[in-house]
Design a protein around this motif. Structure first.
Motif, PDB file in Angstrom:
ATOM      1  N   ALA A  49     -22.844-101.717   4.013  1.00 52.97           N
ATOM      2  CA  ALA A  49     -24.258-101.409   3.761  1.00 52.97           C
ATOM      3  C   ALA A  49     -24.389-100.086   3.001  1.00 52.97           C
ATOM      4  O   ALA A  49     -25.309 -99.907   2.215  1.00 52.97           O
ATOM      5  CB  ALA A  49     -25.012-101.330   5.083  1.00 52.97           C
ATOM      6  N   THR A  50     -23.456 -99.165   3.233  1.00 53.93           N
ATOM      7  CA  THR A  50     -23.552 -97.847   2.605  1.00 53.93           C
ATOM      8  C   THR A  50     -23.211 -97.909   1.117  1.00 53.93           C
ATOM      9  O   THR A  50     -23.782 -97.174   0.315  1.00 53.93           O
ATOM     10  CB  THR A  50     -22.601 -96.867   3.339  1.00 53.93           C
ATOM     11  OG1 THR A  50     -22.870 -96.958   4.732  1.00 53.93           O
ATOM     12  CG2 THR A  50     -22.813 -95.449   2.876  1.00 53.93           C
ATOM     13  N   LYS A  51     -22.306 -98.780   0.768  1.00 48.40           N
ATOM     14  CA  LYS A  51     -21.898 -98.979  -0.643  1.00 48.40           C
ATOM     15  C   LYS A  51     -21.422 -97.673  -1.284  1.00 48.40           C
ATOM     16  O   LYS A  51     -21.767 -97.367  -2.433  1.00 48.40           O
ATOM     17  CB  LYS A  51     -23.049 -99.580  -1.457  1.00 48.40           C
ATOM     18  CG  LYS A  51     -23.398-101.014  -1.069  1.00 48.40           C
ATOM     19  CD  LYS A  51     -24.455-101.569  -2.010  1.00 48.40           C
ATOM     20  CE  LYS A  51     -24.762-103.019  -1.705  1.00 48.40           C
ATOM     21  NZ  LYS A  51     -25.482-103.213  -0.446  1.00 48.40           N
ATOM     22  N   ALA A  52     -20.636 -96.900  -0.517  1.00 50.18           N
ATOM     23  CA  ALA A  52     -20.135 -95.633  -1.051  1.00 50.18           C
ATOM     24  C   ALA A  52     -18.770 -95.836  -1.696  1.00 50.18           C
ATOM     25  O   ALA A  52     -17.987 -96.682  -1.260  1.00 50.18           O
ATOM     26  CB  ALA A  52     -20.023 -94.605   0.077  1.00 50.18           C
ATOM     27  N   ASP A  53     -18.489 -95.018  -2.732  1.00 49.43           N
ATOM     28  CA  ASP A  53     -17.164 -95.080  -3.355  1.00 49.43           C
ATOM     29  C   ASP A  53     -16.187 -94.187  -2.590  1.00 49.43           C
ATOM     30  O   ASP A  53     -15.026 -94.527  -2.432  1.00 49.43           O
ATOM     31  CB  ASP A  53     -17.248 -94.626  -4.816  1.00 49.43           C
ATOM     32  CG  ASP A  53     -18.075 -95.598  -5.653  1.00 49.43           C
ATOM     33  OD1 ASP A  53     -17.914 -96.821  -5.449  1.00 49.43           O
ATOM     34  OD2 ASP A  53     -18.887 -95.149  -6.473  1.00 49.43           O
ATOM     35  N   ILE A  54     -16.682 -93.056  -2.143  1.00 50.39           N
ATOM     36  CA  ILE A  54     -15.808 -92.111  -1.427  1.00 50.39           C
ATOM     37  C   ILE A  54     -16.526 -91.598  -0.177  1.00 50.39           C
ATOM     38  O   ILE A  54     -17.728 -91.319  -0.206  1.00 50.39           O
ATOM     39  CB  ILE A  54     -15.432 -90.907  -2.331  1.00 50.39           C
ATOM     40  CG1 ILE A  54     -14.577 -91.391  -3.516  1.00 50.39           C
ATOM     41  CG2 ILE A  54     -14.669 -89.849  -1.544  1.00 50.39           C
ATOM     42  CD1 ILE A  54     -14.236 -90.296  -4.511  1.00 50.39           C
ATOM     43  N   TRP A  55     -15.770 -91.492   0.904  1.00 50.93           N
ATOM     44  CA  TRP A  55     -16.282 -90.906   2.144  1.00 50.93           C
ATOM     45  C   TRP A  55     -15.606 -89.544   2.300  1.00 50.93           C
ATOM     46  O   TRP A  55     -14.378 -89.471   2.406  1.00 50.93           O
ATOM     47  CB  TRP A  55     -15.931 -91.785   3.344  1.00 50.93           C
ATOM     48  CG  TRP A  55     -16.688 -93.084   3.361  1.00 50.93           C
ATOM     49  CD1 TRP A  55     -16.530 -94.130   2.510  1.00 50.93           C
ATOM     50  CD2 TRP A  55     -17.733 -93.440   4.245  1.00 50.93           C
ATOM     51  NE1 TRP A  55     -17.409 -95.136   2.814  1.00 50.93           N
ATOM     52  CE2 TRP A  55     -18.171 -94.742   3.891  1.00 50.93           C
ATOM     53  CE3 TRP A  55     -18.370 -92.801   5.321  1.00 50.93           C
ATOM     54  CZ2 TRP A  55     -19.195 -95.404   4.563  1.00 50.93           C
ATOM     55  CZ3 TRP A  55     -19.380 -93.456   5.988  1.00 50.93           C
ATOM     56  CH2 TRP A  55     -19.794 -94.743   5.607  1.00 50.93           C
ATOM     57  N   VAL A  56     -16.412 -88.498   2.311  1.00 54.57           N
ATOM     58  CA  VAL A  56     -15.853 -87.156   2.487  1.00 54.57           C
ATOM     59  C   VAL A  56     -16.009 -86.785   3.964  1.00 54.57           C
ATOM     60  O   VAL A  56     -17.121 -86.784   4.498  1.00 54.57           O
ATOM     61  CB  VAL A  56     -16.566 -86.131   1.587  1.00 54.57           C
ATOM     62  CG1 VAL A  56     -15.973 -84.737   1.780  1.00 54.57           C
ATOM     63  CG2 VAL A  56     -16.479 -86.556   0.128  1.00 54.57           C
ATOM     64  N   VAL A  57     -14.878 -86.492   4.579  1.00 48.46           N
ATOM     65  CA  VAL A  57     -14.897 -86.198   6.015  1.00 48.46           C
ATOM     66  C   VAL A  57     -14.089 -84.938   6.303  1.00 48.46           C
ATOM     67  O   VAL A  57     -13.454 -84.374   5.409  1.00 48.46           O
ATOM     68  CB  VAL A  57     -14.326 -87.379   6.838  1.00 48.46           C
ATOM     69  CG1 VAL A  57     -15.148 -88.634   6.644  1.00 48.46           C
ATOM     70  CG2 VAL A  57     -12.873 -87.647   6.484  1.00 48.46           C
ATOM     71  N   GLN A  58     -14.081 -84.526   7.553  1.00 53.34           N
ATOM     72  CA  GLN A  58     -13.357 -83.319   7.969  1.00 53.34           C
ATOM     73  C   GLN A  58     -11.872 -83.479   7.608  1.00 53.34           C
ATOM     74  O   GLN A  58     -11.312 -84.572   7.734  1.00 53.34           O
ATOM     75  CB  GLN A  58     -13.522 -83.147   9.483  1.00 53.34           C
ATOM     76  CG  GLN A  58     -13.012 -81.854  10.022  1.00 53.34           C
ATOM     77  CD  GLN A  58     -13.263 -81.782  11.531  1.00 53.34           C
ATOM     78  OE1 GLN A  58     -14.268 -82.283  12.032  1.00 53.34           O
ATOM     79  NE2 GLN A  58     -12.344 -81.136  12.244  1.00 53.34           N
ATOM     80  N   GLN A  59     -11.280 -82.362   7.196  1.00 52.91           N
ATOM     81  CA  GLN A  59      -9.871 -82.389   6.779  1.00 52.91           C
ATOM     82  C   GLN A  59      -8.961 -82.916   7.908  1.00 52.91           C
ATOM     83  O   GLN A  59      -9.188 -82.624   9.082  1.00 52.91           O
ATOM     84  CB  GLN A  59      -9.431 -80.977   6.411  1.00 52.91           C
ATOM     85  CG  GLN A  59      -8.203 -80.958   5.537  1.00 52.91           C
ATOM     86  CD  GLN A  59      -7.963 -79.578   4.967  1.00 52.91           C
ATOM     87  OE1 GLN A  59      -8.295 -78.579   5.600  1.00 52.91           O
ATOM     88  NE2 GLN A  59      -7.410 -79.502   3.779  1.00 52.91           N
ATOM     89  N   ASP A  60      -7.952 -83.652   7.528  1.00 54.33           N
ATOM     90  CA  ASP A  60      -6.949 -84.179   8.465  1.00 54.33           C
ATOM     91  C   ASP A  60      -7.541 -85.112   9.546  1.00 54.33           C
ATOM     92  O   ASP A  60      -7.024 -85.192  10.652  1.00 54.33           O
ATOM     93  CB  ASP A  60      -6.173 -83.049   9.166  1.00 54.33           C
ATOM     94  CG  ASP A  60      -5.468 -82.158   8.174  1.00 54.33           C
ATOM     95  OD1 ASP A  60      -5.031 -82.689   7.132  1.00 54.33           O
ATOM     96  OD2 ASP A  60      -5.366 -80.950   8.424  1.00 54.33           O
ATOM     97  N   THR A  61      -8.622 -85.749   9.216  1.00 54.35           N
ATOM     98  CA  THR A  61      -9.171 -86.736  10.174  1.00 54.35           C
ATOM     99  C   THR A  61      -9.366 -88.077   9.463  1.00 54.35           C
ATOM    100  O   THR A  61      -9.336 -88.143   8.236  1.00 54.35           O
ATOM    101  CB  THR A  61     -10.543 -86.307  10.764  1.00 54.35           C
ATOM    102  OG1 THR A  61     -11.520 -86.392   9.726  1.00 54.35           O
ATOM    103  CG2 THR A  61     -10.509 -84.922  11.359  1.00 54.35           C
TER     104      THR A  61
END
Lengths: 400, 241
Positions: A49-61
């Protein structure tokens, strides 16, 4: 003359009951397959549903679904400035369990930027969220009506829209609120909690006229905790500009911004291979066990039915019936029973699959595959009866 | 030509010290239209004799000829299609009627015809004709469970006659019937032997049921111990027939 049909017609009560029993079993096998597919659909529902190309998350997770991930909200601006990123939008996720109508009510709350993306995929009733506060769009699975209110955190939220069947990877129905509301629900303490924290801090420094530097640092920490900023999100999702290189953008975000950038494909892998792999394997194994049980049951039914007909088979042999007449009778009955049981199971699952608490996805390919397996099981199972029948001596028809 | 020729027919079960001779050196012939009873106490070997003629039980020694075709000569002759021979040349009547429970009276007769590659309509016509002739025209669509013992046995007789066999083998056909029904069945067999020119061999242990048979073989300990002929009566009956 079709002996199989005649026998079934004469013993129709027994045949129907047996077929219903077998049909229920096959219905369970079908539902297992549906749940198996549903696990995928559920796991990927928010992702798709989000249709995102990249998910940016906390480092090393591996966040935000597989692991906890907390990053500052304002990082969205830095991400948006990375060459190749067309749009960056913050998202917040949390699972909430409250009491509703005297029962535990669990759902997955998604906070999104009203000016960004990652909000509800399609509104099927009502409208989308227009105000920054106290409005919510719920998934169909929440079973809430438009205009209904729900108390979350410090405030009441009104359902203004209903979206499709969107759920968390755990299968809980999802709801959407504005990012600001989601952050407030997640992080903002109520008045009683703030009062308690103040009392506790006060008690710790009571009687102290002066503080040493370490004590002052501790006190500073406690006071910061009470007035903590709510501007934290779980992920920032991005859409790439046309022609942008996914790998390059990921690398830049990782190298310069010290966050982990996960592509949509990687996120899919994390969700399917990591989070639901065991459940998927367990369901698969359970399905295989049920099919083996079905095979054993069919074999037993065919065998006992053949035993019931030993004298008939002996008589047929004595009057010169060819083996194909006897084999045909047993095989046709077995196949007919399998076919009817499959039909019963199919109708049953078709009528009930939407009432299951978890999503059931009936793939035509899976159902066709199961039909082929059922026919194969019936054919193989009937060999047990056929073997017995072919060993019957015509002489068994003689005597009292 | 005889319908059945049996020469030094011997059947031995088992081997060595445990060998049991069920039938020893049985020799006789049965003409078409002849009604023969095989009488003897239980365990005397009469059913073994019947099943050896009926292509069910392979003879150990001796020769069997059915309707002019040799079928056994110290064992089955090679390349013999026993099922086809049973379908075409033999008819069986059992102690219990052995009707197929899930078929109606009509279908029980039709099945024997359809197995013999007769078309459905032809099979139906022949079955109706037979059952009507046996006074079962009103019971065509009844299942065996709703027929009386006598009626069921008559359906079994109709089935045995369906393919116009040269030889009818009956194993204790009256054992499950009361005396009156038993006598009726035996009378029917006598009539059919004449009408259809079929040789009928009836195994029974009941002396009262063999009245009017053309010949009676007494079997004891596997041997045909005696034979009684009613040849004059046979000749007279055949002349009348």
């Amino acid at each position: 003359m079709n002996l199989a049909i005649r026998d079934i017609g004469y013993h129709r009560g027994r045949f129907i009951l047996t077929s219903i029993g077998l049909g229920l079993l096959l219905g369970v096998v079908m539902s297992m397959g549906g749940i198996y597919r549903g696990l995928f659909a559920d796991a990927l529902a928010v992702l798709d549903a989000t249709k995102a190309d990249i998910w940016v998350v906390q480092q090393d997770t591996n966040g935000p679904f597989a692991e906890s991930s907390r990053i500052p909200e304002d990082i969205r601006y830095r991400i948006a400035a990375v060459p190749g990123v067309a749009q960056a939008s913050p998202l917040s996720f949390q699972t909430i369990q409250i009491e509703r109508m005297g029962k535990p009510f669990r759902f997955f709350l998604i906070g999104f930027d009203l000016n960004g993306f990652g909000g509800p995929p399609a509104i099927v009733a009502g409208r989308g969220i227009r105000q920054k506060h106290y409005e919510m769009v719920v998934g169909r699975g929440m079973n809430m009506a438009l205009g209904e209110k729900i108390h979350l955190g410090l405030h009441d939220y009104t359902v203004v829209g209903i979206t499709g069947k969107i759920v968390s990877s755990g299968g809980d129905p999802a709801a959407y609120v504005s990012l600001a509301d989601a952050q407030e629900i997640q992080f903002k303490k109520d008045n009683d909690a703030i009062r308690n924290d103040r009392e506790r801090t006060g008690a710790r420094v009571a009687g102290m006229h002066t503080l040493s530097p370490p004590q002052a640092r501790l006190l500073q920490g406690d006071i910061s905790g009470i007035t903590e900023s709510t501007h934290t999100v779980n992920a920032v999702v991005t859409k790439l500009a046309p022609g942008a290189d996914l790998g390059e953008v990921k690398q830049r975000i990782g190298r310069w911004n010290h966050f982990r950038a996960i592509s949509g494909e990687e996120q899919t892998k994390i969700l399917t291979k990591g989070m639901i792999e065991k459940a998927r394997m367990q369901l698969g194994l359970f399905r295989v066990i049920l099919l083996v049980i079905s095979a054993v049951i069919i074999a037993l039914i065919v065998y006992t039915s053949t035993l019931d007909k030993i004298r008939t088979i002996a008589t047929l042999k004595l009057i010169g019936a060819q083996n194909r007449v006897i084999v045909g009778m047993i095989l046709q009955q077995s196949l007919l029973m399998g076919g009817i049981a499959y039909g019963i199971g199919y109708v049953l699952i078709l009528l009930t699959y939407e009432k299951f608490p978890r999503r059931i996805v009936l793939e035509p390919g899976d159902l066709q595959g199961l039909f082929v397996v059922v026919i194969a099981i019936c054919t193989i199972s009937s060999f047990v009866g056929i073997r017995k029948a072919l060993r019957v001596e015509p002489a068994e028809a003689l005597g009292g | 030509m005889f319908a059945v020729e049996v020469e030094k027919l011997t059947k031995i079960y088992g081997k060595g010290e445990t060998a049991v001779t069920a039938i020893a050196d049985a020799t006789f012939q049965v003409s078409p239209g002849e009604l023969v009873a095989i009488l003897g106490p239980s365990g005397s070997g009469k059913t073994t004799l019947l099943t050896s003629i009926g292509l069910i039980n392979e003879p150990t020694r001796g020769r069997v000829v059915i309707d002019g075709a040799a079928v056994a000569d110290d064992g089955w002759l090679p390349g013999l299609d026993l099922k086809r021979l049973r379908r075409e040349k033999l008819g069986f009547i059992f102690q219990a009627h052995n009707l197929i429970p899930f078929l109606t009276a009509l279908e029980n007769v039709m099945v024997a015809l359809e197995i013999n590659s007769l078309s459905r309509s032809a099979a139906r016509g022949r079955a109706v004709e037979l059952l009507t002739a046996l006074n079962l025209g009103h019971r065509l669509y009844n299942y065996p469970s709703s027929l009386s013992g006598g009626e069921a046995q008559r359906v079994a007789i109709a089935r045995a006659l369906a393919n116009r066999p040269k030889v009818i083998l009956a194993d204790e056909p009256t054992a499950a019937l009361d005396t009156e029904n038993g006598k009726n069945v035996m009378s029917l067999l006598k009539r059919l032997a004449v009408e259809n020119r079929s040789a009928i061999l009836v195994v029974t242990h009941d002396h009262r049921m063999v009245e009017g048979f053309d010949r009676i073989f007494h079997v004891s300990d596997g041997r045909i111990a005696g034979e009684k002929n009613n040849l004059e009566e046979v000749a007279q009956r055949h002349e009348l027939g």
